[in-house]
Design an enzyme around this catalytic site. Structure first.
Site, PDB file in Angstrom:
ATOM      1  N   ASP A  68       0.818  -1.211   0.000  1.00 35.37           N
ATOM      2  CA  ASP A  68       0.000   0.000   0.000  1.00 35.37           C
ATOM      3  C   ASP A  68       0.852   1.262   0.000  1.00 35.37           C
ATOM      4  O   ASP A  68       0.468   2.278  -0.584  1.00 35.37           O
ATOM      5  CB  ASP A  68      -0.931  -0.002   1.213  1.00 35.37           C
ATOM      6  N   GLY A  69       2.013   1.233   0.663  1.00 37.18           N
ATOM      7  CA  GLY A  69       2.875   2.409   0.670  1.00 37.18           C
ATOM      8  C   GLY A  69       3.355   2.764  -0.721  1.00 37.18           C
ATOM      9  O   GLY A  69       3.377   3.933  -1.110  1.00 37.18           O
ATOM     10  N   ARG A  73       2.449   6.198  -3.158  1.00 39.74           N
ATOM     11  CA  ARG A  73       3.399   7.017  -3.911  1.00 39.74           C
ATOM     12  C   ARG A  73       2.956   7.145  -5.369  1.00 39.74           C
ATOM     13  O   ARG A  73       2.967   8.231  -5.957  1.00 39.74           O
ATOM     14  CB  ARG A  73       4.792   6.398  -3.831  1.00 39.74           C
ATOM     15  N   ASN A 175      -4.831   8.743   1.569  1.00 39.09           N
ATOM     16  CA  ASN A 175      -5.189   8.158   2.860  1.00 39.09           C
ATOM     17  C   ASN A 175      -5.582   9.206   3.894  1.00 39.09           C
ATOM     18  O   ASN A 175      -6.715   9.245   4.335  1.00 39.09           O
ATOM     19  CB  ASN A 175      -4.023   7.325   3.412  1.00 39.09           C
ATOM     20  N   ASP A 176      -4.618  10.053   4.286  1.00 39.00           N
ATOM     21  CA  ASP A 176      -4.912  10.947   5.403  1.00 39.00           C
ATOM     22  C   ASP A 176      -3.910  12.081   5.503  1.00 39.00           C
ATOM     23  O   ASP A 176      -2.814  12.041   4.937  1.00 39.00           O
ATOM     24  CB  ASP A 176      -4.938  10.174   6.736  1.00 39.00           C
ATOM     25  N   ASP A 205      -2.354  13.338  21.236  1.00 39.10           N
ATOM     26  CA  ASP A 205      -1.099  12.932  20.595  1.00 39.10           C
ATOM     27  C   ASP A 205      -1.108  13.279  19.119  1.00 39.10           C
ATOM     28  O   ASP A 205      -0.074  13.612  18.542  1.00 39.10           O
ATOM     29  CB  ASP A 205      -0.880  11.425  20.759  1.00 39.10           C
ATOM     30  N   ALA A 240      -5.582   9.478  21.097  1.00 41.99           N
ATOM     31  CA  ALA A 240      -5.292   9.622  22.530  1.00 41.99           C
ATOM     32  C   ALA A 240      -5.599  11.028  23.036  1.00 41.99           C
ATOM     33  O   ALA A 240      -4.729  11.694  23.605  1.00 41.99           O
ATOM     34  CB  ALA A 240      -3.834   9.248  22.825  1.00 41.99           C
ATOM     35  N   GLN A 275       4.087  10.711   5.094  1.00 40.61           N
ATOM     36  CA  GLN A 275       5.345  11.407   4.828  1.00 40.61           C
ATOM     37  C   GLN A 275       5.346  12.765   5.520  1.00 40.61           C
ATOM     38  O   GLN A 275       4.423  13.567   5.338  1.00 40.61           O
ATOM     39  CB  GLN A 275       5.561  11.592   3.329  1.00 40.61           C
TER      40      GLN A 275
END
Length: 364
Positions: A68-69, A73, A175-176, A205, A240, A275
């Site tokens: 997936d990484g 890209r 993704n995010d 966090d 968190a 990233q």
């Protein structure tokens, strides 16, 4: 479809990915298709997606070889050029790649013969109070336990240059987008705005905004909901948080999510699809919203997202549900759909011929 140029994104640390790359290049040579290795990381530095795509000759199709990484890209590169992206699966828990490496040649044949469907997926983009920059000495900023607690970072006073709407950053995320603390001894505090209205001020966090595609990534690990990748939505999830309200919020695609770093917060790192892209100080802010561009992913067959969710997350049935009875069938529907349900999306049962009666019968 006509494919004139292929951009190849290869996981450099896996031998099988390199071998699959040779297979793709050989296929391209046999079909008189130009092929160029393409990535934003080269010669020890980073080039923009636009620069890399232009250097590769504006490919029509991006092929990713990895997990997936690697797909993420390739997706960023494809989105810049409105190219198709085909993910070849060499990962372990992937949700994005679909083609087994053993059938990469036949997958490319299917693309040029138009035996494919194109799946459209939502992307995120950003505006901010200033340009994102990774400061020198970032390792020192992130070091833990080797020095006294850091003093509060300065509150920026030059963040109004972009006005209410900020500066367009021209980046995309599949993704995010994540805002997270730099040092373990100092949380981030941020006001979170949905559709221009303050939801709450969080101390946490990390705070993240995910697409439906990214709902099974970091957001899922933080307790966020699983959202069908066919949906359009922004998923806000705190990580968190030091507050009673710790739930995710799912916003409509035209409702932006803004995160403003408060005066007494620690510094925050901004990551896009994993990233690191910049560090924000108190007084800075970012706005995350649905991009006008969409990712166009190649699918060679129906996408069984929920079957993959069950398999990849190793979901097991509750013992109390099956202890004294018959387990629920994987495919409960075996007859054609009634006319009033013909519009519903139902995956094809394994082994069922396309168009045959059953769950996968296509609507008329």
């Amino acid at each position: 479809m006509t494919v004139r140029r292929i951009g190849l994104v290869v996981h450099g640390g896996r031998g099988e990915a390199a071998a699959a790359g040779k297979t793709v290049r050989q296929w391209c040579e046999e079909h008189a298709v130009s092929c160029a290795d393409i990535d934003v990381w080269r010669d020890g530095g980073r080039r923009s997606a636009e620069e890399e795509v232009e250097a590769a000759g504006d490919p029509d199709l991006i092929v990713t070889l990895g997990g997936d990484g690697t797909f993420l890209r390739g997706a960023r590169l494809a989105a810049v050029n409105d190219a198709l992206v085909l993910g070849v699966d060499l990962g372990r828990v992937g949700f994005l790649t679909e083609v087994p490496v053993t059938v990469v040649r036949s997958a490319l044949d299917a693309v040029v013969e138009d035996r494919l469907t194109v799946e459209s997926r939502m992307l995120l983009t950003l505006r901010a109070s200033r340009r994102l920059e990774v400061p020198a000495g970032i390792e020192e900023l992130m070091r833990y336990g080797r020095r006294p607690m850091l003093p509060p970072p300065r509150v920026r006073t030059d963040c109004e240059a972009g006005g209410d709407w900020g500066i367009a950053l021209h980046v995309t995320a599949l993704n995010d987008v994540v805002l997270e603390k730099l040092a373990r001894d100092r949380q981030i505090s941020a006001g979170v705005y949905l559709a221009g209205r303050l939801l709450a001020s969080y101390s946490a966090d990390a705070l993240l905004v995910a697409t439906p595609t990214g709902s099974t990534a970091y957001s899922f690990a933080a307790g966020g909901p699983v959202v069908s990748p066919r949906a359009d939505a922004l998923v806000f999830t705190p990580v968190a948080p030091h507050m009673a309200f710790n739930r995710s919020v799912v916003a409509a695609p035209d409702e932006p999510v803004a995160l403003r770093i408060l005066d007494r917060s620690g510094q925050a790192a901004v990551s896009i699809d994993g990233q690191l892209r910049g560090v924000l100080d108190p007084g800075d802010w970012i706005g995350v919203y649905a991009a006008q561009r969409r990712l166009r992913a190649v699918r060679l067959g129906p996408m069984d997202f929920y079957g993959r969710l069950r398999e990849r997350m190793n979901l097991t049935d509750a013992p109390a549900a099956v202890a004294d009875g018959t387990p629920a069938p994987l495919w409960p529907v075996t007859t054609p759909r009634p006319g009033d349900l013909a519009h519903l999306a139902m995956p094809t049962r394994p082994g069922a011929p396309r168009g045959a009666p059953g769950a996968g019968s296509p609507p008329e």
